[in-house]
Design an enzyme around this catalytic site. Structure first.
Site, PDB file in Angstrom:
ATOM      1  N   TYR A 157       0.842  -1.203   0.000  1.00 43.95           N
ATOM      2  CA  TYR A 157       0.000   0.000   0.000  1.00 43.95           C
ATOM      3  C   TYR A 157       0.879   1.256   0.000  1.00 43.95           C
ATOM      4  CZ  TYR A 157      -3.646   3.268   1.690  1.00 43.95           C
ATOM      5  OH  TYR A 157      -4.524   4.325   1.843  1.00 43.95           O
ATOM      6  N   ALA A 159       3.958   1.553  -0.993  1.00 43.16           N
ATOM      7  CA  ALA A 159       4.639   1.678  -2.285  1.00 43.16           C
ATOM      8  C   ALA A 159       3.698   2.287  -3.325  1.00 43.16           C
ATOM      9  CB  ALA A 159       5.128   0.301  -2.750  1.00 43.16           C
TER      10      ALA A 159
HETATM   11  P1  NAP Z   1     -13.297   2.484   0.995  1.00 38.73           P
HETATM   12  O1  NAP Z   1     -14.427   2.900   1.866  1.00 38.73           O
HETATM   13  O2  NAP Z   1     -12.822   1.067   1.050  1.00 38.73           O
HETATM   14  O3  NAP Z   1     -13.667   2.906  -0.498  1.00 38.73           O
HETATM   15  C1  NAP Z   1     -12.880   2.519  -1.587  1.00 38.73           C
HETATM   16  C2  NAP Z   1     -13.811   2.126  -2.704  1.00 38.73           C
HETATM   17  O4  NAP Z   1     -13.011   1.777  -3.871  1.00 38.73           O
HETATM   18  C3  NAP Z   1     -14.638   0.887  -2.358  1.00 38.73           C
HETATM   19  O5  NAP Z   1     -15.975   1.052  -2.721  1.00 38.73           O
HETATM   20  C4  NAP Z   1     -13.954  -0.189  -3.154  1.00 38.73           C
HETATM   21  O6  NAP Z   1     -14.776  -1.304  -3.439  1.00 38.73           O
HETATM   22  C5  NAP Z   1     -13.576   0.591  -4.406  1.00 38.73           C
HETATM   23  N1  NAP Z   1     -12.661  -0.186  -5.229  1.00 38.73           N
HETATM   24  C6  NAP Z   1     -11.729  -1.092  -4.821  1.00 38.73           C
HETATM   25  N2  NAP Z   1     -11.141  -1.648  -5.879  1.00 38.73           N
HETATM   26  C7  NAP Z   1     -11.697  -1.096  -6.979  1.00 38.73           C
HETATM   27  C8  NAP Z   1     -11.507  -1.300  -8.366  1.00 38.73           C
HETATM   28  N3  NAP Z   1     -10.614  -2.176  -8.843  1.00 38.73           N
HETATM   29  N4  NAP Z   1     -12.251  -0.568  -9.242  1.00 38.73           N
HETATM   30  C9  NAP Z   1     -13.169   0.302  -8.777  1.00 38.73           C
HETATM   31  N5  NAP Z   1     -13.405   0.523  -7.477  1.00 38.73           N
HETATM   32  C10 NAP Z   1     -12.671  -0.169  -6.579  1.00 38.73           C
HETATM   33  O7  NAP Z   1     -11.992   3.353   1.310  1.00 38.73           O
HETATM   34  P2  NAP Z   1     -11.775   4.926   1.562  1.00 38.73           P
HETATM   35  O8  NAP Z   1     -11.183   5.050   2.889  1.00 38.73           O
HETATM   36  O9  NAP Z   1     -12.973   5.713   1.168  1.00 38.73           O
HETATM   37  O10 NAP Z   1     -10.575   5.154   0.523  1.00 38.73           O
HETATM   38  C11 NAP Z   1     -10.640   6.036  -0.585  1.00 38.73           C
HETATM   39  C12 NAP Z   1      -9.211   6.402  -0.967  1.00 38.73           C
HETATM   40  O11 NAP Z   1      -8.602   7.105   0.115  1.00 38.73           O
HETATM   41  C13 NAP Z   1      -8.303   5.202  -1.222  1.00 38.73           C
HETATM   42  O12 NAP Z   1      -7.442   5.485  -2.294  1.00 38.73           O
HETATM   43  C14 NAP Z   1      -7.514   5.080   0.063  1.00 38.73           C
HETATM   44  O13 NAP Z   1      -6.272   4.451  -0.116  1.00 38.73           O
HETATM   45  C15 NAP Z   1      -7.363   6.533   0.427  1.00 38.73           C
HETATM   46  N6  NAP Z   1      -7.055   6.766   1.860  1.00 38.73           N
HETATM   47  C16 NAP Z   1      -7.889   6.336   2.853  1.00 38.73           C
HETATM   48  C17 NAP Z   1      -7.582   6.619   4.180  1.00 38.73           C
HETATM   49  C18 NAP Z   1      -8.488   6.223   5.322  1.00 38.73           C
HETATM   50  O14 NAP Z   1      -8.056   6.338   6.480  1.00 38.73           O
HETATM   51  N7  NAP Z   1      -9.709   5.809   5.108  1.00 38.73           N
HETATM   52  C19 NAP Z   1      -6.413   7.305   4.478  1.00 38.73           C
HETATM   53  C20 NAP Z   1      -5.571   7.718   3.442  1.00 38.73           C
HETATM   54  C21 NAP Z   1      -5.918   7.454   2.139  1.00 38.73           C
HETATM   55  P3  NAP Z   1     -14.590  -2.629  -2.503  1.00 38.73           P
HETATM   56  O15 NAP Z   1     -15.045  -2.237  -1.149  1.00 38.73           O
HETATM   57  O16 NAP Z   1     -15.446  -3.647  -3.095  1.00 38.73           O
HETATM   58  O17 NAP Z   1     -13.119  -2.984  -2.515  1.00 38.73           O
END
Ligand code: NAP
Length: 252
Positions: A157, A159
């Site tokens: 992640y 990376a």
């Molecule tokens: P989340 O609630 O898990 O939402 C991510 C969404 O992306 C999910 O609906 C997921 O579906 C979807 N997804 C996964 N693989 C996919 C694919 N191949 N094609 C299309 N959609 C896909 O996570 P979030 O926290 O909102 O994260 C959003 C972004 O913020 C991510 O890039 C994450 O790395 C970044 N981020 C999050 C945090 C945090 O603390 N939450 C902190 C820093 C950065 P599935 O559930 O089915 O996989």
């Protein structure tokens, strides 16, 4: 910040931060394409936007698959005629000790988190160059590296997120002549289903909260306000930047 007449794509928008970004952009007047791997869940977000008088389209798309990304961009242009804003947000975060990490674990994370951003950015940029304007916002993370903190059990992640920041800088330079701005956002811990594994481990949660001066996780909407700023003309001189939003975590 007014986005009337603008067309935005938000990936990973069925839930979590992506959903919040989509609702915020729609509230500001943008027509929003809700992209994720479940059509049904995407449609629920579309219904929510339409109930508020906005316009949106649900497109099921795995961002790691080139043909699906190209089809998603084609459907967007067919329905709305252009693309002004891309929020590259879809991502996964699998907790696994490095010594147990398989090649498949590594490939899956990099395919979605990094290649997916490349595929979406390239397909969308090909449309944006035609109109000589556009904004790309890449969601990275404070786990992007170079900050004096290492995050165990998510080496793949980290990376991918470091790659996103490097990609953002390089892309900003290459697309500037076309009046396309490219910026990244690095959130700290935000309340979404992605942090469920942390929530299930009170010791880990406590340890993380102790490192955050504001002593709480962020709300998705707090990040969406930054997305809105970067998507709008109010940030017209910003490109190649990575903006941290983390309750002070990295400053401690
Ligand atoms: P989340 O609630 O898990 O939402 C991510 C969404 O992306 C999910 O609906 C997921 O579906 C979807 N997804 C996964 N693989 C996919 C694919 N191949 N094609 C299309 N959609 C896909 O996570 P979030 O926290 O909102 O994260 C959003 C972004 O913020 C991510 O890039 C994450 O790395 C970044 N981020 C999050 C945090 C945090 O603390 N939450 C902190 C820093 C950065 P599935 O559930 O089915 O996989």
């Amino acid at each position: 910040m007014d986005l009337k007449g603008k067309v935005a794509i938000v990936t990973g928008a069925r839930r979590g931060m992506g959903r919040a970004h989509a609702l915020t952009l729609a509230k500001a007047g943008a027509k929003v394409v809700i992209v994720d791997i479940s059509q049904e869940d995407c449609q629920k977000v579309v219904d929510e936007i339409e109930r508020e008088g906005g316009e949106a389209l649900a497109v099921k798309c795995d961002v790691s698959k080139k043909e699906e990304v190209e089809e998603m961009v084609r459907k967007t242009v067919e329905r709305f005629g252009k693309i002004d804003i891309l929020v590259n947000n879809a991502g996964i975060c699998q907790f696994v000790p490095f010594l147990e990490m398989t090649e498949e674990d590594w490939d899956r994370t990099l395919d979605i988190n990094l290649k997916g951003y490349f595929l979406c950015a390239q397909a969308v940029a090909k449309e944006m160059v035609k109109q000589k304007s556009g904004v790309i916002i890449n969601i990275a993370s404070i786990a992007m590296g170079q900050q004096g903190i290492g995050f165990p059990n998510i080496v793949h992640y980290c990376a991918s997120k470091g790659g996103i920041v490097a990609m953002t800088e390089a892309l900003a330079v290459e697309l500037a002549p076309y009046n396309i701005r490219v910026n990244a956002i690095s959130p700290g811990m935000i309340e979404t289903p992605m942090i469920d594994p942390i929530k299930k481990d009170p010791k880990m949660e406590e340890a993380i909260l102790a490192r955050i001066p504001m002593r709480r996780a962020g709300r998705p909407e707090e990040v969406s306000n930054l997305v809105l700023f970067l998507a709008s003309d109010e940030s017209s001189y910003m490109t190649g930047s990575t903006v941290v939003i983390d309750g002070g975590w990295l400053t401690k």
